[in-house]
Design a protein around this motif. Structure first.
Motif, PDB file in Angstrom:
ATOM      1  N   ALA A 226       0.830  -1.205   0.000  1.00 35.27           N
ATOM      2  CA  ALA A 226       0.000   0.000   0.000  1.00 35.27           C
ATOM      3  C   ALA A 226       0.864   1.255   0.000  1.00 35.27           C
ATOM      4  O   ALA A 226       0.592   2.213  -0.738  1.00 35.27           O
ATOM      5  CB  ALA A 226      -0.932  -0.003   1.212  1.00 35.27           C
ATOM      6  N   ALA A 227       1.906   1.263   0.820  1.00 37.93           N
ATOM      7  CA  ALA A 227       2.791   2.426   0.875  1.00 37.93           C
ATOM      8  C   ALA A 227       3.499   2.643  -0.460  1.00 37.93           C
ATOM      9  O   ALA A 227       3.627   3.782  -0.942  1.00 37.93           O
ATOM     10  CB  ALA A 227       3.812   2.250   1.997  1.00 37.93           C
ATOM     11  N   GLU A 228       3.948   1.561  -1.080  1.00 38.87           N
ATOM     12  CA  GLU A 228       4.598   1.682  -2.388  1.00 38.87           C
ATOM     13  C   GLU A 228       3.601   2.153  -3.444  1.00 38.87           C
ATOM     14  O   GLU A 228       3.932   2.961  -4.317  1.00 38.87           O
ATOM     15  CB  GLU A 228       5.215   0.344  -2.785  1.00 38.87           C
ATOM     16  N   GLY A 229       2.377   1.645  -3.370  1.00 37.22           N
ATOM     17  CA  GLY A 229       1.340   2.086  -4.306  1.00 37.22           C
ATOM     18  C   GLY A 229       1.019   3.561  -4.139  1.00 37.22           C
ATOM     19  O   GLY A 229       0.782   4.274  -5.127  1.00 37.22           O
ATOM     20  N   GLN A 230       1.000   4.034  -2.891  1.00 40.44           N
ATOM     21  CA  GLN A 230       0.763   5.454  -2.654  1.00 40.44           C
ATOM     22  C   GLN A 230       1.876   6.309  -3.250  1.00 40.44           C
ATOM     23  O   GLN A 230       1.611   7.384  -3.815  1.00 40.44           O
ATOM     24  CB  GLN A 230       0.627   5.706  -1.149  1.00 40.44           C
ATOM     25  N   ALA A 231       3.100   5.842  -3.150  1.00 39.59           N
ATOM     26  CA  ALA A 231       4.220   6.574  -3.755  1.00 39.59           C
ATOM     27  C   ALA A 231       4.086   6.607  -5.273  1.00 39.59           C
ATOM     28  O   ALA A 231       4.382   7.635  -5.918  1.00 39.59           O
ATOM     29  CB  ALA A 231       5.548   5.937  -3.350  1.00 39.59           C
ATOM     30  N   GLU A 232       3.621   5.509  -5.856  1.00 46.16           N
ATOM     31  CA  GLU A 232       3.419   5.462  -7.311  1.00 46.16           C
ATOM     32  C   GLU A 232       2.322   6.426  -7.747  1.00 46.16           C
ATOM     33  O   GLU A 232       2.436   7.100  -8.785  1.00 46.16           O
ATOM     34  CB  GLU A 232       3.087   4.036  -7.734  1.00 46.16           C
ATOM     35  N   ILE A 233       1.265   6.505  -6.969  1.00 46.88           N
ATOM     36  CA  ILE A 233       0.191   7.451  -7.287  1.00 46.88           C
ATOM     37  C   ILE A 233       0.695   8.887  -7.178  1.00 46.88           C
ATOM     38  O   ILE A 233       0.386   9.735  -8.033  1.00 46.88           O
ATOM     39  CB  ILE A 233      -1.017   7.227  -6.356  1.00 46.88           C
ATOM     40  N   ALA A 234       1.476   9.175  -6.144  1.00 44.41           N
ATOM     41  CA  ALA A 234       2.011  10.520  -5.976  1.00 44.41           C
ATOM     42  C   ALA A 234       2.900  10.919  -7.154  1.00 44.41           C
ATOM     43  O   ALA A 234       2.842  12.052  -7.648  1.00 44.41           O
ATOM     44  CB  ALA A 234       2.788  10.619  -4.668  1.00 44.41           C
TER      45      ALA A 234
END
Length: 356
Positions: A226-234
């Motif tokens: 989830a944290a990595e996905g949030q970074a990708e979205i950012a």
């Protein structure tokens, strides 16, 4: 846990050690954007099932046996909620009665916007329906609503309301059309919340926490994903914002009012929508009004959608110098999976930026 899948993965030594013989929850997601977010959180552990396949209408899809079976076998169901797919509420209540069901539109972290009431989206209307949606969210739903929806989704109200009309075929392509129209009436909640990057990021956390609760052995991986996905979205959002800088302040018209979450997130403003809803054609009066808007505001871009009547767009464009581009809020042509969501946002941004 009623229905379990066993998955061995060789992604990394760490993943093999933690997940190879773990009990992995069976998960179902309603539409491809939600499926993409769940896939990102489950990456290295398993893959969710998709209930509404690419190209099918989320408003009137008639489920195939394999999709009904995915609900029946699910331990967790993630969906936007009944405002987007009212027909799906009955099958979820009956087929997934033992599952944990999470309506992401009603999650406490979701930023919400109301359906815009007018053909032309002016500044005064934005004051009513734009910022401050977190406060409106609290006033409209309250903490009791959020808790009740997640924990008591299959209560007697749903059983009574949906006891009829959901046989083994789970409805027809036209079922609940009136209910869908109601969800787009003035004063109702706009269900297209996945098109705001901030909501996608928040939903990754909601999804990870729900998965961790039913599958604690894989909780560290869910949280990391989830944290990595949030970074990708950012990262994707930053790139989109840079592209949209070139068209900031330039009015555009959309086929139907599905993009205000995207507009709000990136600080752009549609001038209006040809159709209030994608479930029915606009009236002649609305067509005339949106044509007048295009001419008066010197709109240079009209965004169409691949699955809807291109003739309506041509009618609006007739006699103007406006260009057109195709945009798809569901990303039909994108490959479902862990990278779907940031690609979807990028595709919408590219369509708007490239329309001028």
């Amino acid at each position: 846990m009623g229905h379990i899948r066993f998955l061995a993965t060789a992604a990394t030594v760490w993943t093999v050690a933690t997940a190879a013989f773990a009990e992995v929850p069976a998960v179902a997601a309603d539409i491809t954007p939600v499926h993409g977010l769940v896939s990102r959180v489950m990456q290295g552990v398993g893959m969710p099932d998709l209930v509404v396949p690419p190209g099918a209408s989320p408003h009137s899809h008639s489920m195939r046996p394999s999709e009904a079976r995915a609900l029946d076998q699910a331990d967790l169901v993630f969906w936007v909620g009944p405002r987007l797919t009212p027909w799906l509420e009955g099958p979820i209540a009956t087929l997934a009665s033992d599952a944990k069901v999470i309506a992401l539109l009603d999650a406490e972290a979701t930023q919400q916007l109301m359906v815009r009431e007018t053909v032309q989206f002016g500044q005064g209307h934005d004051d009513d329906h734009g910022g401050g949606h977190d406060d409106g969210h609290d006033e409209e739903h309250g903490d009791d609503h959020h808790d009740g929806h997640d924990e008591e989704h299959h209560d007697a109200h749903h059983d009574d309301e949906h006891a009829s009309g959901h046989d083994a075929d789970h409805g027809t392509e036209t079922a609940h059309a009136d209910e869908h129209e109601h969800s787009h009436e003035a004063g109702s909640l706009d269900p297209h919340a996945w098109l705001m990057a901030e909501n996608g990021s928040a939903w990754l956390q909601v999804i990870a926490e729900a998965l961790a609760a039913v599958d604690p052995e894989n909780a560290p991986l869910y949280m990391r994903n989830a944290a990595e996905g949030q970074a990708e979205i950012a990262t994707a959002a930053a790139e989109i914002a840079t592209k949209l800088d070139a068209v900031a302040g330039k009015p555009f018209v959309v086929f139907h009012d599905a993009y205000q979450y995207f507009e709000t997130g990136f600080g752009i403003q549609a001038a209006g929508a040809i159709s209030l809803s994608d479930a029915s054609d606009p009236s002649p009066a609305r067509i005339a009004e949106i044509r007048a808007t295009v001419q008066e505001m010197k709109v240079r871009c009209v965004l169409s959608e691949p699955q809807f009547n291109s003739g309506l767009v041509a009618t609006v464009l007739d006699g103007t110098d406006a260009g057109t581009a195709i945009v798809d809020p569901l990303g039909v042509k994108l490959e479902p999976g862990p990278q779907f969501y940031p690609q979807l946002l990028a595709s919408v941004g590219d369509a708007i930026a490239g329309c001028y």
